[in-house]
Design a protein around this motif. Structure first.
Motif, short mmCIF file in Angstrom:
data_model
loop_
_atom_site.label_atom_id
_atom_site.label_comp_id
_atom_site.label_asym_id
_atom_site.label_seq_id
_atom_site.Cartn_x
_atom_site.Cartn_y
_atom_site.Cartn_z
N THR A 197 0.87 -1.17 0.00
CA THR A 197 0.00 0.00 0.00
C THR A 197 0.90 1.22 0.00
OG1 THR A 197 -1.74 -1.16 1.17
CG2 THR A 197 -1.80 1.25 1.25
N ARG A 198 0.68 2.09 -0.96
CA ARG A 198 1.50 3.29 -1.12
C ARG A 198 0.60 4.51 -1.08
NH1 ARG A 198 6.62 1.68 -3.56
NH2 ARG A 198 6.64 -0.58 -3.73
N VAL A 199 1.05 5.50 -0.32
CA VAL A 199 0.30 6.75 -0.15
C VAL A 199 1.27 7.91 -0.29
CG1 VAL A 199 -1.11 8.12 1.45
CG2 VAL A 199 -1.30 5.63 1.47
N ARG A 257 1.20 12.36 -0.11
CA ARG A 257 0.47 13.62 0.10
C ARG A 257 1.34 14.76 -0.41
NH1 ARG A 257 -3.69 12.29 3.59
NH2 ARG A 257 -3.32 10.39 4.75
N LYS A 287 -7.49 5.67 -4.60
CA LYS A 287 -8.05 6.82 -3.92
C LYS A 287 -7.27 8.07 -4.32
CE LYS A 287 -10.21 9.12 -0.53
NZ LYS A 287 -11.45 9.74 -0.83
N MET A 346 -3.94 13.80 -1.74
CA MET A 346 -3.53 12.48 -1.29
C MET A 346 -3.86 11.48 -2.40
SD MET A 346 -4.54 9.28 -0.10
CE MET A 346 -6.24 9.50 0.32
N CYS A 347 -2.89 10.64 -2.73
CA CYS A 347 -3.09 9.56 -3.69
C CYS A 347 -2.69 8.25 -3.02
CB CYS A 347 -2.26 9.78 -4.94
SG CYS A 347 -2.78 11.19 -5.91
N LYS A 348 -3.44 7.19 -3.34
CA LYS A 348 -3.22 5.90 -2.70
C LYS A 348 -3.44 4.78 -3.72
CE LYS A 348 -4.98 3.21 1.22
NZ LYS A 348 -5.96 3.20 2.33
N ASN A 379 -2.45 0.13 -4.13
CA ASN A 379 -1.68 -1.06 -3.80
C ASN A 379 -0.89 -1.38 -5.06
OD1 ASN A 379 -2.69 -1.42 -1.18
ND2 ASN A 379 -4.52 -2.40 -2.00
#
Length: 165
Positions: free
Chosen positions: A25-27, A29, A83, A102-104, A106
């Motif tokens: 999972t990568r996020v 901001r 997201k 914010m970007c998310k 997997n």
């Protein structure tokens, strides 16, 4: 110092092979600011702009930009984002709008560029919609403020240093 990953041993630009990286999972901001005249900010927040809801249009533009990042930045991988959020926060005390994205996902590669594309495009859209009343607006402070996932783990900008960690 780390090597540039988009340059091969012969100095040629190339897309990084991420096929061997783990899916995590990568996020990411990011943020940017649009400074403007107090009257322009009032026009935006008061809903009096003849073009409509400036903040809503800028939000949608930012989301679309995150999804199209690989079309704009040549060596970015096309990503299946799970997201994207774009928040535009009026800051009356400083006559500006703060843009936080914010970007998310997997996946095998990070989403920093997508978060930056979202923030910059939201800022540009805000400028475009308001330039008729305020040509002197200033777009500033575009930066990644947080990144999570992958081999490098969790990173947050050190705001106590004023600039960069």
């Amino acid at each position: 110092m780390s090597q540039l990953t988009h340059i091969d041993n012969q100095g040629h630009a190339h897309m990084v092979d991420v096929s061997e990286k783990d899916v995590t999972t990568r996020v990411a901001r990011a943020e940017a600011f649009v400074e403007m005249l107090p009257s322009t900010l009032e026009l935006i927040t008061g809903g009096g702009h003849k073009k409509g809801d400036v903040l809503a249009v800028a939000r949608i533009a930012g989301i679309q930009a995150a999804k199209k990042c690989s079309d704009l930045i040549p060596l970015c991988h096309p990503l299946m984002l799970s997201k994207v959020s774009v928040d535009l926060i009026p800051d009356v005390a400083n006559n500006r709008v703060c843009i936080q994205t914010m970007c998310k996902l997997n996946g095998r590669t990070g989403v920093e560029m997508e978060a930056l594309c979202a923030a910059s495009t939201a800022a540009l859209t805000l400028y475009d919609m308001c330039k008729a009343v305020d040509r002197g607006m200033i777009i500033s402070g575009l930066r990644v403020v947080e990144k999570q996932g992958g081999k490098s783990g969790h990173w947050v900008i050190d705001t106590t240093l004023g600039e960069r960690a």
